[in-house]
Design a protein around this motif. Structure first.
Motif, mmCIF file in Angstrom:
data_model
loop_
_atom_site.group_PDB
_atom_site.id
_atom_site.type_symbol
_atom_site.label_atom_id
_atom_site.label_comp_id
_atom_site.label_asym_id
_atom_site.label_seq_id
_atom_site.Cartn_x
_atom_site.Cartn_y
_atom_site.Cartn_z
ATOM 1 N N LYS A 111 7.814 15.310 -24.269
ATOM 2 C CA LYS A 111 6.905 14.478 -23.464
ATOM 3 C C LYS A 111 6.165 15.380 -22.478
ATOM 4 C CE LYS A 111 7.113 10.471 -23.566
ATOM 5 N NZ LYS A 111 6.313 9.500 -24.348
ATOM 6 N N ILE A 112 5.200 16.155 -22.999
ATOM 7 C CA ILE A 112 4.556 17.198 -22.205
ATOM 8 C C ILE A 112 3.737 16.602 -21.059
ATOM 9 C CG2 ILE A 112 3.108 19.249 -22.290
ATOM 10 C CD1 ILE A 112 5.665 19.381 -23.970
ATOM 11 N N ALA A 113 2.981 15.551 -21.348
ATOM 12 C CA ALA A 113 2.156 14.929 -20.300
ATOM 13 C C ALA A 113 3.031 14.420 -19.163
ATOM 14 C CB ALA A 113 1.335 13.789 -20.893
ATOM 15 N N ALA A 114 4.104 13.704 -19.504
ATOM 16 C CA ALA A 114 5.016 13.179 -18.476
ATOM 17 C C ALA A 114 5.689 14.318 -17.724
ATOM 18 C CB ALA A 114 6.069 12.278 -19.126
ATOM 19 N N ASN A 136 3.193 26.143 -18.380
ATOM 20 C CA ASN A 136 2.936 25.129 -19.398
ATOM 21 C C ASN A 136 1.519 24.580 -19.375
ATOM 22 O OD1 ASN A 136 5.582 24.851 -20.803
ATOM 23 N ND2 ASN A 136 6.260 24.557 -18.684
ATOM 24 N N LEU A 137 0.818 24.700 -18.246
ATOM 25 C CA LEU A 137 -0.596 24.344 -18.267
ATOM 26 C C LEU A 137 -1.366 25.315 -19.146
ATOM 27 C CD1 LEU A 137 -1.242 23.355 -14.540
ATOM 28 C CD2 LEU A 137 -1.472 21.864 -16.531
ATOM 29 N N ALA A 138 -0.945 26.578 -19.113
ATOM 30 C CA ALA A 138 -1.610 27.580 -19.949
ATOM 31 C C ALA A 138 -1.278 27.373 -21.432
ATOM 32 C CB ALA A 138 -1.194 28.977 -19.508
ATOM 33 N N ARG A 139 -0.046 26.959 -21.720
ATOM 34 C CA ARG A 139 0.380 26.796 -23.115
ATOM 35 C C ARG A 139 -0.169 25.520 -23.751
ATOM 36 N NH1 ARG A 139 6.784 28.054 -22.202
ATOM 37 N NH2 ARG A 139 6.615 30.288 -21.747
ATOM 38 N N HIS A 140 -0.457 24.526 -22.915
ATOM 39 C CA HIS A 140 -0.859 23.221 -23.445
ATOM 40 C C HIS A 140 -2.201 22.813 -22.839
ATOM 41 C CE1 HIS A 140 3.157 22.688 -25.181
ATOM 42 N NE2 HIS A 140 3.600 23.232 -24.064
ATOM 43 N N PRO A 141 -3.272 23.366 -23.349
ATOM 44 C CA PRO A 141 -4.592 23.044 -22.786
ATOM 45 C C PRO A 141 -4.934 21.563 -22.899
ATOM 46 C CG PRO A 141 -4.805 24.254 -24.846
ATOM 47 C CD PRO A 141 -3.360 24.292 -24.484
ATOM 48 N N ARG A 142 -4.310 20.875 -23.863
ATOM 49 C CA ARG A 142 -4.483 19.418 -23.947
ATOM 50 C C ARG A 142 -3.094 18.804 -24.003
ATOM 51 N NH1 ARG A 142 -9.616 17.997 -24.939
ATOM 52 N NH2 ARG A 142 -9.081 15.926 -25.707
ATOM 53 N N LEU A 143 -2.909 17.740 -23.253
ATOM 54 C CA LEU A 143 -1.588 17.149 -23.117
ATOM 55 C C LEU A 143 -1.193 16.378 -24.359
ATOM 56 C CD1 LEU A 143 -1.824 15.786 -19.478
ATOM 57 C CD2 LEU A 143 -0.983 17.994 -20.253
ATOM 58 N N ASN A 144 0.109 16.202 -24.520
ATOM 59 C CA ASN A 144 0.658 15.459 -25.660
ATOM 60 C C ASN A 144 0.592 13.960 -25.365
ATOM 61 O OD1 ASN A 144 2.064 14.559 -27.849
ATOM 62 N ND2 ASN A 144 4.053 15.311 -27.194
ATOM 63 N N ASP A 145 -0.646 13.475 -25.204
ATOM 64 C CA ASP A 145 -0.808 12.058 -24.857
ATOM 65 C C ASP A 145 -1.961 11.437 -25.639
ATOM 66 O OD1 ASP A 145 -2.610 12.522 -21.695
ATOM 67 O OD2 ASP A 145 -2.909 13.356 -23.701
ATOM 68 N N GLY A 153 -4.312 13.137 -27.139
ATOM 69 C CA GLY A 153 -5.528 13.929 -27.083
ATOM 70 C C GLY A 153 -6.329 13.761 -25.818
ATOM 71 N N GLN A 154 -5.808 13.013 -24.870
ATOM 72 C CA GLN A 154 -6.534 12.809 -23.611
ATOM 73 C C GLN A 154 -6.665 14.137 -22.873
ATOM 74 O OE1 GLN A 154 -4.773 9.957 -21.022
ATOM 75 N NE2 GLN A 154 -6.146 10.392 -19.322
ATOM 76 N N ALA A 155 -7.829 14.412 -22.294
ATOM 77 C CA ALA A 155 -8.062 15.688 -21.611
ATOM 78 C C ALA A 155 -7.195 15.787 -20.368
ATOM 79 C CB ALA A 155 -9.536 15.820 -21.248
ATOM 80 N N ARG A 156 -6.853 17.011 -20.067
ATOM 81 C CA ARG A 156 -6.023 17.255 -18.886
ATOM 82 C C ARG A 156 -6.931 17.220 -17.659
ATOM 83 N NH1 ARG A 156 -3.783 23.073 -18.958
ATOM 84 N NH2 ARG A 156 -6.013 23.356 -18.827
ATOM 85 N N SER A 157 -6.927 16.094 -16.933
ATOM 86 C CA SER A 157 -7.853 15.936 -15.817
ATOM 87 C C SER A 157 -7.153 15.840 -14.477
ATOM 88 C CB SER A 157 -8.720 14.691 -16.029
ATOM 89 O OG SER A 157 -7.880 13.555 -16.144
ATOM 90 N N SER A 158 -5.923 15.346 -14.455
ATOM 91 C CA SER A 158 -5.270 15.094 -13.167
ATOM 92 C C SER A 158 -4.623 16.334 -12.574
ATOM 93 C CB SER A 158 -4.216 13.995 -13.331
ATOM 94 O OG SER A 158 -3.240 14.407 -14.273
ATOM 95 N N ILE A 159 -4.295 17.327 -13.409
ATOM 96 C CA ILE A 159 -3.628 18.532 -12.912
ATOM 97 C C ILE A 159 -4.455 19.744 -13.319
ATOM 98 C CG2 ILE A 159 -1.500 19.877 -12.911
ATOM 99 C CD1 ILE A 159 -0.048 17.370 -13.872
ATOM 100 N N ALA A 168 6.440 17.274 -12.832
ATOM 101 C CA ALA A 168 6.616 18.577 -12.175
ATOM 102 C C ALA A 168 5.723 18.695 -10.940
ATOM 103 C CB ALA A 168 6.311 19.704 -13.160
ATOM 104 N N ARG A 169 4.499 18.161 -11.039
ATOM 105 C CA ARG A 169 3.597 18.217 -9.880
ATOM 106 C C ARG A 169 4.177 17.401 -8.724
ATOM 107 N NH1 ARG A 169 -1.968 18.399 -8.750
ATOM 108 N NH2 ARG A 169 -2.128 18.859 -6.535
ATOM 109 N N ARG A 170 4.639 16.204 -9.040
ATOM 110 C CA ARG A 170 5.230 15.356 -7.998
ATOM 111 C C ARG A 170 6.493 16.009 -7.427
ATOM 112 N NH1 ARG A 170 5.709 11.240 -10.881
ATOM 113 N NH2 ARG A 170 7.851 11.618 -11.550
ATOM 114 N N GLU A 171 7.310 16.594 -8.289
ATOM 115 C CA GLU A 171 8.558 17.224 -7.840
ATOM 116 C C GLU A 171 8.290 18.428 -6.953
ATOM 117 O OE1 GLU A 171 10.605 15.892 -12.044
ATOM 118 O OE2 GLU A 171 10.285 18.022 -11.604
#
Length: 933
Positions: A379-382, A413-422, A424-430, A387-390
């Motif tokens: 659950k990469i997106a979660a 993991n931001l570097a390893r996963h340019p797009r989240l496992n959700d 295909g939604q773009a990574r916009s919040s982090i 992790a940001r909240r923690e």
């Protein structure tokens, strides 16, 4: 002791307590011995009489910061809302508004000894106890204490009058000096084990006895081991009918054991699947799990609160408490390790999946690390959101190392996963730049400068060419970090490079100028530093970061105290005031920072004795006290107001303000602040002739200064205590205190203490009729004043020097001194009063009886108006002597009678029989007797 014996002992203790003062019971023994059962039993038995105030396990939830204290205090107030409202209503209006507001805000950093929350808690407990005693459960409070929990311990130890039943528990006994009753809990007795079996299994009494006899020796009477063994080996043997007896043959077929390698595998086979899912997750967590959040997952899978309660009762899980909330965790390390190795990790993933929808809207008191587990379950997106909240939570709860670990997780993991496992939604919040910025700031705060530099460098490299502003800001953060590493050459190089960059934000320009100034200041180039700071000053209205403004202010203030950087004729205080005049208009009217700078301005105005400007500012701050950022600031404003009132001769008003401060412990929460107020109150009492009360305050202050190890403050107190003894002719104590203060001041070259010490010693020598020695002390005091004394020191010198010259008959010298004194003391009521008295005496010596009469009458009237009985007596005595010289017997009789009345009033005000006797046996009384003669 067994549980039964412990309960007997506790009941004996409580039978003599009955809610009067505090009673502290500390239970200690091995894990699983039954301490929790005793606490629960006491709560159930006493709940009707004594409500539960707070339950907290300090071993599981250590108080690492002020936030932990604030959360617990908030929980107490929420539990008793009506009592909290009554507590608030009893506070002065300013303080009431402030406390209610502050409790709703994030607390700023502070040392435990300065936190107002502890005296607020003490006052609340005292108010609550007037209605009914309460129970405080503080488990683990003696184990691995933090500065914050030590402060709570100190509060409880030093407040035996609070009507509290305090229950604590741990592996070790309380320290011997501690007031707690230590009760050692050993194994359960055979009968207690039998009762536990009957209760836990709801078994027939005969069955309970058979089972307890069968397992007792192997369990060693440990309550938790008994519960585990019951679930692992015995519950399957019970017949369906509770009234049916267990066959002895069934017991003979099993071989129960308490050894983990035998017990745990058997126990695991008996645990139902929903409980195993929870155990699979909880065993892999470092942090206790919020019970309310866990119930969200359980409700979603068909289980619920009843199931969770059963699992806790079976000792598979343990419930703990923090800040009014309950948490679930695994207490036993061996059990936790076993579960981690023998429960499928995918079962933990099932619980995580149920939890995910509830995480963002849930808030709890303490960080909870779930991101790694989400990540391990794909659950990469979660995981990244968690992790940001923690990371932010760990930083807020003073766990920077764990916060940095979460930031490192995000960077990887931001570097390893340019797009989240959700989907295909773009990574916009982090965004990686934000993570690098937060990481660098936290690393810099914790002194990890090299790591911080690398984070800011990586941030700069992550930016595109179009992000020029962000590039400059990152470079400036690198330069700032290099400066803190004392890499001055590298800092200078980076700053020069930044000068070529245009179009940067005002805050970036501001920081670059401040940093350049600090660099020059650190290199000893004060003039260059000041130029950089002056370039920064016009940017102040555009700066929103209060820490940046505070940094400029601190650097400039330090610079103004240096040499060779001031304008001609200016002083550090004048420069600081000019700086404040620039800063204050740039700040919003209700900004907390604005109050800080207003207090700073008040401090410098008072130091310059510009009380005409200081008084309206002090009144304004004090009246708006509820809006101030902290009780300490309100206390500061009150102390300045008291000082200003003293300057204007309003000593009673000054005294009232200081007494009000001491009455409200929340206002002067630190021992150091209380010490300052106590000393100032002692000085005011001395000015009012209340010498007995003054010495009581000074004795209290001496004890406080010694306890805090403040040698300078201790000798400052001795100085004023010695002077007080001198005023009532207690020559032995006066010489002792003044001599000690003078010796220390000479050793430390402390001018603030040295000058008055020499002046008071001159007065002492005059009392002893040692004119040469008095003259020597006066000469030494004048030399110190000329070398750097304050204006108030020179006025004090005039007073003692005029006394000396009048006594020695040097009228010409006295005239010269009084002329200077009149000009320099104008507006300071105390010195105006003394000038009138001594100038009247001088006129009498010169034979100008009419002018002397007028001047002494004026001094007498002013002393009466200011309620200064000693000075009033002295002026009346001198008026009587003047009437005697003039041969005016009617005036002599009148003034002598009034002088006797003033002397009696002085004796009453003294408030101490020994001091009264000393004064009656002194030269003061002899002169009064001569008037009668």
């Amino acid at each position: 002791m067994t549980q039964h014996q412990a309960m007997q002992k506790i009941n004996e203790i409580l039978s003599g307590w009955q809610g009067r003062g505090s009673a502290w019971i500390h239970l200690h023994g091995e894990d699983g011995a039954g301490k929790e059962w005793i606490i629960r039993s006491l709560l159930q038995a006493r709940a009707a009489e004594y409500p539960l105030l707070l339950r907290h396990n300090f071993a599981i939830f250590p108080w690492r910061s002020r936030r932990a204290l604030r959360d617990s205090l908030g929980a107490v107030f929420r539990r008793f809302p009506a009592e909290y409202e009554r507590f608030l209503s009893a506070l002065p209006g300013k303080l009431r508004t402030m406390i209610a507001r502050l409790l709703a805000e994030d607390p700023p950093a502070a040392s435990p000894g300065e936190a107002w929350e502890f005296p607020a808690l003490r006052q609340f407990l005292a108010a609550l106890g007037r209605e009914r005693p309460a129970i405080l459960i503080a488990q683990g409070i003696f184990e691995a204490p933090t500065p914050w929990s030590r402060e709570l311990l100190k509060l409880l130890e030093n407040s035996p009058e609070l009507p509290l039943l305090i229950l604590s528990g741990g592996a070790q006994e309380a320290p011997r000096h501690h007031p707690a009753h230590n009760i050692h809990i050993e194994k359960l007795s055979v009968r207690e084990a039998e009762a536990l079996v009957a209760e836990h299994l709801a078994a027939h009494p005969i069955n309970a006895r058979l089972i307890s006899n069968h397992l007792y020796l192997k369990s060693r009477g440990n309550a938790r081991a008994i519960k585990w063994m019951l679930e692992a080996f015995y519950r399957p043997l019970l017949p369906g009918d509770p009234q049916q007896l267990l066959e002895a043959a069934a017991l003979q077929k099993i071989s129960p054991a308490a050894a983990p390698e035998i017990l745990f595998p058997q126990l695991l086979r008996r645990i139902p699947q929903p409980a195993l899912d929870v155990l699979a997750l909880v065993s892999r967590l470092e942090d206790p799990f919020p019970e309310d959040l866990l119930l969200e997952a359980l409700n979603a899978c068909g289980s619920g609160a009843a199931d969770l309660l059963a699992w806790v009762n079976n000792a598979w899980l343990r419930r703990e408490f923090c800040a009014g909330e309950s948490f679930i965790h695994l207490e036993n390390d061996a059990w936790k390790d076993f579960l981690r190795k023998h429960t499928p990790i995918d079962r933990a993933g099932k619980v995580l999946e149920l939890l995910e929808p509830h995480l963002e809207r849930y808030a709890w008191h303490g960080p909870l690390e779930l991101s790694t587990h989400f990540f391990n379950h794909g659950k990469i997106a979660a995981a990244l959101k968690a992790a940001r909240r923690e990371a932010l939570d760990f930083a807020r709860f003073d766990q920077p190392q764990r916060a940095l670990e979460r930031y490192a997780f995000l960077r990887r993991n931001l570097a390893r996963h340019p797009r989240l496992n959700d989907g295909g939604q773009a990574r916009s919040s982090i965004r990686l730049p934000e993570i690098l910025q937060e990481t660098g700031e936290l690393q810099r705060q914790t002194g990890l400068y090299e790591n911080a530099f690398e984070s800011f460098r990586e941030l700069r490299e992550s930016l595109s060419r179009s992000q020029r502003r962000e590039w400059v800001e990152a470079s400036l953060q690198m330069a700032d970090t290099l400066f803190r590493m004392d890499a001055l050459s590298e800092t200078r190089y980076l700053l020069k490079e930044l000068k070529t960059k245009a179009d940067i934000a005002p805050e970036t320009q501001f920081l670059s100028r401040v940093l350049a100034g600090e660099l020059e200041q650190n290199s000893g180039h004060g003039d260059y530093a000041r130029r950089h700071y002056e370039f920064a000053l016009p940017l102040l209205p555009k700066i929103n970061d209060p820490q940046l403004i505070r940094r400029l202010y601190g650097s400039l203030r330090e610079l103004y105290r240096g040499a060779g950087v001031l304008a001609s004729g200016s002083s550090p205080d004048e420069n600081s005031l000019q700086l404040l005049e620039l800063i204050l208009p740039a700040l919003p009217e209700q900004s907390p920072e604005r109050f800080f700078y207003q207090l700073e301005r008040l401090k410098y105005l008072a130091a310059r004795h510009d009380f005409a400007a200081a008084l309206p500012l002090a009144r304004s701050l004090y009246r708006r006290g509820g809006q101030l950022p902290s009780p300490a600031m309100l206390a500061q404003a009150g102390m300045y107001l008291a000082e200003i009132y003293g300057y204007y001769g309003k000593w009673q008003l000054s005294r009232g303000h200081l007494i009000a401060l001491l009455k409200e412990e929340v206002l002067v929460s630190s021992a150091a602040a209380r010490l300052r107020v106590t000393v100032n109150l002692g000085i005011v009492e001395k000015e009012l002739g209340r010498y007995g009360a003054a010495l009581e305050r000074f004795d209290e202050a001496l004890e406080g200064a010694r306890a805090l190890g403040l040698a300078g403050q201790e000798h400052y107190v001795k100085l004023h205590a010695g002077h007080t003894h001198l005023l009532v002719y207690g020559t032995i104590r006066a010489r002792e205190h003044l001599g000690a203060a003078l010796t220390w001041a000479e050793e430390q070259q402390d001018l603030e203490l040295l000058i008055p010490a020499r002046l008071f010693m001159a007065s002492y020598e005059m009392q002893q009729n040692r004119a040469n020695s008095a003259a020597e002390y006066l000469q030494q005091a004048k030399a110190a004043i000329d070398a750097g004394g304050a204006p108030i020191d020179r006025l004090n010198y005039y007073y003692y020097a005029v006394l000396y010259h009048l006594k020695a008959g040097n009228l010409g010298e006295a005239v010269t001194l009084l002329e200077s004194w009149e000009k320099e003391g104008r507006g300071i009521v105390k010195f105006e009063n003394l000038w009138r008295w001594l100038s009247g005496r001088l006129l009498a010596e010169q034979g100008d009886y009419g002018a002397a009469q007028s001047r002494l009458e004026s001094a007498r009237e002013r002393s009466r108006r200011c309620r200064l009985p000693h000075l009033e007596y002295q002026t009346l005595r001198d008026l009587a002597l003047l009437a005697k010289r003039r041969g005016d017997s009617a005036a002599l009789q009148q003034y002598a009678a009034e002088a006797r009345g003033a002397f009696r009033q002085l004796l009453e005000v003294l408030g101490d029989e020994i001091l009264q006797r000393q004064l009656q046996e002194s030269r003061e009384y002899e002169e009064l007797q001569k008037l009668d003669g």
